[in-house]
Design an enzyme around this catalytic site. Sequence first.
Site, PDB file in Angstrom:
ATOM      1  N   GLU A  59      43.365  32.213  17.974  1.00  0.00           N
ATOM      2  CA  GLU A  59      42.375  33.484  17.959  1.00  0.00           C
ATOM      3  C   GLU A  59      43.020  34.777  17.344  1.00  0.00           C
ATOM      4  OE1 GLU A  59      39.623  33.074  21.712  1.00  0.00           O
ATOM      5  OE2 GLU A  59      41.570  33.076  22.254  1.00  0.00           O
ATOM      6  N   ARG A  87      41.452  42.315  18.187  1.00  0.00           N
ATOM      7  CA  ARG A  87      39.966  42.551  18.513  1.00  0.00           C
ATOM      8  C   ARG A  87      39.841  44.188  18.169  1.00  0.00           C
ATOM      9  NH1 ARG A  87      38.544  39.337  23.575  1.00  0.00           N
ATOM     10  NH2 ARG A  87      39.111  37.328  22.423  1.00  0.00           N
ATOM     11  N   HIS A 129      33.404  44.113  26.429  1.00  0.00           N
ATOM     12  CA  HIS A 129      33.791  42.447  26.917  1.00  0.00           C
ATOM     13  C   HIS A 129      34.722  42.625  28.081  1.00  0.00           C
ATOM     14  CE1 HIS A 129      34.691  38.448  26.002  1.00  0.00           C
ATOM     15  NE2 HIS A 129      35.898  38.420  25.897  1.00  0.00           N
ATOM     16  N   ARG A 167      44.066  44.127  24.743  1.00  0.00           N
ATOM     17  CA  ARG A 167      44.607  42.520  25.394  1.00  0.00           C
ATOM     18  C   ARG A 167      44.157  41.610  24.208  1.00  0.00           C
ATOM     19  NH1 ARG A 167      41.109  38.109  27.163  1.00  0.00           N
ATOM     20  NH2 ARG A 167      39.427  39.204  26.664  1.00  0.00           N
ATOM     21  N   HIS A 207      34.335  43.003  22.231  1.00  0.00           N
ATOM     22  CA  HIS A 207      34.481  41.672  21.630  1.00  0.00           C
ATOM     23  C   HIS A 207      33.753  41.925  20.130  1.00  0.00           C
ATOM     24  CE1 HIS A 207      34.541  37.786  20.309  1.00  0.00           C
ATOM     25  NE2 HIS A 207      35.290  37.418  21.302  1.00  0.00           N
TER      26      HIS A 207
HETATM   27  P1  FAD Z   1      35.441  37.165  37.594  1.00  0.00           P
HETATM   28  O1  FAD Z   1      35.323  35.719  36.768  1.00  0.00           O
HETATM   29  O2  FAD Z   1      34.568  38.000  36.873  1.00  0.00           O
HETATM   30  O3  FAD Z   1      34.881  36.899  39.113  1.00  0.00           O
HETATM   31  C1  FAD Z   1      34.639  37.943  39.705  1.00  0.00           C
HETATM   32  C2  FAD Z   1      34.034  37.683  41.199  1.00  0.00           C
HETATM   33  O4  FAD Z   1      33.747  38.698  41.865  1.00  0.00           O
HETATM   34  C3  FAD Z   1      32.669  37.130  41.080  1.00  0.00           C
HETATM   35  O5  FAD Z   1      32.674  35.791  42.031  1.00  0.00           O
HETATM   36  C4  FAD Z   1      31.880  38.122  41.623  1.00  0.00           C
HETATM   37  O6  FAD Z   1      30.676  37.548  42.128  1.00  0.00           O
HETATM   38  C5  FAD Z   1      32.756  38.592  42.610  1.00  0.00           C
HETATM   39  N1  FAD Z   1      32.500  40.126  42.950  1.00  0.00           N
HETATM   40  C6  FAD Z   1      32.309  41.146  42.399  1.00  0.00           C
HETATM   41  N2  FAD Z   1      31.966  42.067  43.018  1.00  0.00           N
HETATM   42  C7  FAD Z   1      31.848  41.990  44.421  1.00  0.00           C
HETATM   43  C8  FAD Z   1      31.612  42.436  45.747  1.00  0.00           C
HETATM   44  N3  FAD Z   1      31.368  43.727  45.699  1.00  0.00           N
HETATM   45  N4  FAD Z   1      31.622  41.744  46.703  1.00  0.00           N
HETATM   46  C9  FAD Z   1      31.629  40.198  46.568  1.00  0.00           C
HETATM   47  N5  FAD Z   1      31.759  39.451  45.375  1.00  0.00           N
HETATM   48  C10 FAD Z   1      32.030  40.553  44.404  1.00  0.00           C
HETATM   49  N6  FAD Z   1      39.502  35.338  29.030  1.00  0.00           N
HETATM   50  C11 FAD Z   1      40.167  34.538  28.358  1.00  0.00           C
HETATM   51  O7  FAD Z   1      41.442  34.717  28.788  1.00  0.00           O
HETATM   52  N7  FAD Z   1      40.014  33.469  27.527  1.00  0.00           N
HETATM   53  C12 FAD Z   1      38.701  33.393  26.886  1.00  0.00           C
HETATM   54  O8  FAD Z   1      38.445  32.474  26.345  1.00  0.00           O
HETATM   55  C13 FAD Z   1      37.700  34.402  27.581  1.00  0.00           C
HETATM   56  N8  FAD Z   1      36.447  34.361  27.345  1.00  0.00           N
HETATM   57  C14 FAD Z   1      35.509  35.086  27.697  1.00  0.00           C
HETATM   58  C15 FAD Z   1      34.095  35.060  27.460  1.00  0.00           C
HETATM   59  C16 FAD Z   1      33.196  35.795  28.014  1.00  0.00           C
HETATM   60  C17 FAD Z   1      31.639  35.659  27.544  1.00  0.00           C
HETATM   61  C18 FAD Z   1      33.837  36.691  29.273  1.00  0.00           C
HETATM   62  C19 FAD Z   1      32.617  37.636  29.447  1.00  0.00           C
HETATM   63  C20 FAD Z   1      34.947  36.947  29.376  1.00  0.00           C
HETATM   64  C21 FAD Z   1      35.817  36.056  28.774  1.00  0.00           C
HETATM   65  N9  FAD Z   1      37.187  36.261  29.004  1.00  0.00           N
HETATM   66  C22 FAD Z   1      38.014  35.355  28.576  1.00  0.00           C
HETATM   67  C23 FAD Z   1      37.757  37.298  29.831  1.00  0.00           C
HETATM   68  C24 FAD Z   1      37.926  36.470  31.274  1.00  0.00           C
HETATM   69  O9  FAD Z   1      36.957  35.450  31.393  1.00  0.00           O
HETATM   70  C25 FAD Z   1      37.848  37.224  32.761  1.00  0.00           C
HETATM   71  O10 FAD Z   1      38.714  38.378  32.409  1.00  0.00           O
HETATM   72  C26 FAD Z   1      38.275  36.483  33.818  1.00  0.00           C
HETATM   73  O11 FAD Z   1      37.385  35.389  34.152  1.00  0.00           O
HETATM   74  C27 FAD Z   1      38.017  37.396  35.117  1.00  0.00           C
HETATM   75  O12 FAD Z   1      38.371  36.540  36.199  1.00  0.00           O
HETATM   76  P2  FAD Z   1      38.548  37.225  37.672  1.00  0.00           P
HETATM   77  O13 FAD Z   1      38.790  36.001  38.493  1.00  0.00           O
HETATM   78  O14 FAD Z   1      39.137  38.592  37.740  1.00  0.00           O
HETATM   79  O15 FAD Z   1      36.856  37.906  37.608  1.00  0.00           O
HETATM   80  C1  SIN Z   2      36.584  34.393  22.825  1.00  0.00           C
HETATM   81  O1  SIN Z   2      36.416  33.275  23.051  1.00  0.00           O
HETATM   82  O2  SIN Z   2      36.612  34.999  21.900  1.00  0.00           O
HETATM   83  C2  SIN Z   2      37.024  35.224  23.936  1.00  0.00           C
HETATM   84  C3  SIN Z   2      38.441  34.913  24.417  1.00  0.00           C
HETATM   85  C4  SIN Z   2      38.942  36.251  25.118  1.00  0.00           C
HETATM   86  O3  SIN Z   2      37.953  37.268  25.666  1.00  0.00           O
HETATM   87  O4  SIN Z   2      40.062  36.261  25.615  1.00  0.00           O
END
Ligand code: FAD
Ligand code: SIN
Length: 526
Positions: A113, A288, A349, A384, A241
């Site tokens: 990427e 990005r 994003h 990032r 993104h």
């Molecule tokens: P999340 O996975 O967002 O989980 C947050 C949790 O907290 C959820 O369960 C939510 O319901 C809960 N929550 C929130 N507020 C509250 C509240 N007040 N009370 C109770 N529960 C609550 N990153 C990469 O490294 N590689 C990738 O390929 C990539 N692709 C992506 C594609 C997309 C479409 C998106 C949106 C993001 C992508 N990212 C990627 C970024 C990455 O997915 C996220 O940064 C990462 O998953 C965040 O994980 P997390 O556990 O911090 O939060």
């Molecule tokens: C993507 O698959 O382009 C998202 C990857 C990322 O957010 O790190």
Amino acid sequence: MIKETDFLVIGSGIAGLSFALKVADYGKVILISKTTLDESNTKYAQGGVAAVTYEPDNFHKHIQDTLICGDGFCNHEVVEMVVREAPAQINQLIEWGVQFDRNNTGKFDLGREGGHSEHRILHHKDNTGEEIETSLVKKVRQHKNIEIYEQYFAVEVITQHHLGKLVKRSYTDTECYGAYVLDLKTDQVHTFLSKVTLIATGGTGNLYDTTTNPPIATGDGIAMVYRAKGIIENMEFIQFHPTSLYNPGERPSFLITEAMRGFGAILKTADGKEFMQKYDRRGCLAPRDIVARAIDHELKIRGDDFVYLDATHLDSEKLKEHFPNIYEKCLSINIDITKNLIPVVPAAHYLCGGIKVDLNGQSSINHLYAAGEASSTGLHGANRLASNSLIEAIVYADRAAKDAIQKIKHVEINKTIPEWDAHGTTYPEEMIMITQNYKEMQQIMSNYVGIVRSNLRLERAMHRLEIILTETEELYKKSILSQKLCELRNLINVGFLIIKMAQDLHESRGLHYTLDYPKKGNVSEF
Ligand code: FAD
Ligand code: SIN
């Protein structure tokens, strides 16, 4: 209801789930999530997880790529640590049942990427996040020490403030005793008391009207910790993104993974011309911030609504094999990616900043940890590197777990905490007050605090946001709590932090670009 536990985990994405699994053999865990356990940003991750596996890749290259992308704002020690600890955490994911694609020699099929100098992205087709989330949720549901509360919304973290004592951001003895949590099925607020608490509530994409984030991403954890007088940093660095599918009316915007550009797809303007080489010698695989800004610029000067991503010259069978979900999704709106160009636009994003934590994920409030997108570790700096966030989340969940397991031996649950006081509150008469302010907030942030900013735009945004903040706070004080109202309040809080920190940075750097200071300041660079 009052509940007691050793470990309180708020959020069920990769950060919360992996922390819960790592501490569960050492005490009781309560895991709360505001919707169903699986709904999270994690579930929608496409590209994959960055980690060094085989030569010619090595730690030095991954470290350098991360530092260059972070544009001089990364913490070197953190970058070194995350990159070196990444392979062990990949093994951990595999042990928990996550399957990464392999080629016919049995080696990982590594993607590439923007900003990466090597192929180093482990992935599962183009739905890596779903594979991770499903595997971890299954494990968590099987563990007898983990008590799960779905449809429970964390409202505030509990500190000495709730015992009537003064708490200031500069104090170092502020302690977290758990959280007040709204049961979304009964509208009752319950008290969850814990020895340690982890905030793993993810990002804040819903501040903007175009985002790849699902509706859960409303910055709740960051706003809660800010109100509890914890330290928040680097909020001005919002990552857009470059390539979300242009499909008006669809929310969240469907992501077209950067891995597709790593596979050879090319960005073109509406007249079919390539443009990225004009902006950066790395072309479509520049980091990005550069690609999103280039697209934004092309759209503005040409007056177009989208640019195209062209994958039609690539081997169509391989394209379908690598990106089956994107193929199906596009086909559902009559775009065959093997034959047609894909219309794309940038979308909010990822949030690089958040709750400031140390190398063990400990926030500035004692007994309160943060991991994942809600945290600011110093890994990402001003921008990032793609696929560095899932790995950051699991490395920090591991570090926080190890620290918390030791900490609970010396912490007692505070049983003097008063229950939530809902005295005198009523249901809001009109929900339109909330929904209208929500829309206004998204417009303010999108128009004034987007990819390109200026002093005037930021000032305007601040004034407009102040008006809806005052209205929302008034409503909050007299209302029986609802998820929508709490989320709006949290998003406005987070919006303020973004604007304030953007105003304080008198330069353009990484994801923060302002017309008034278009150059980088005299901070040391790579
Ligand atoms: P999340 O996975 O967002 O989980 C947050 C949790 O907290 C959820 O369960 C939510 O319901 C809960 N929550 C929130 N507020 C509250 C509240 N007040 N009370 C109770 N529960 C609550 N990153 C990469 O490294 N590689 C990738 O390929 C990539 N692709 C992506 C594609 C997309 C479409 C998106 C949106 C993001 C992508 N990212 C990627 C970024 C990455 O997915 C996220 O940064 C990462 O998953 C965040 O994980 P997390 O556990 O911090 O939060
Ligand atoms: C993507 O698959 O382009 C998202 C990857 C990322 O957010 O790190």
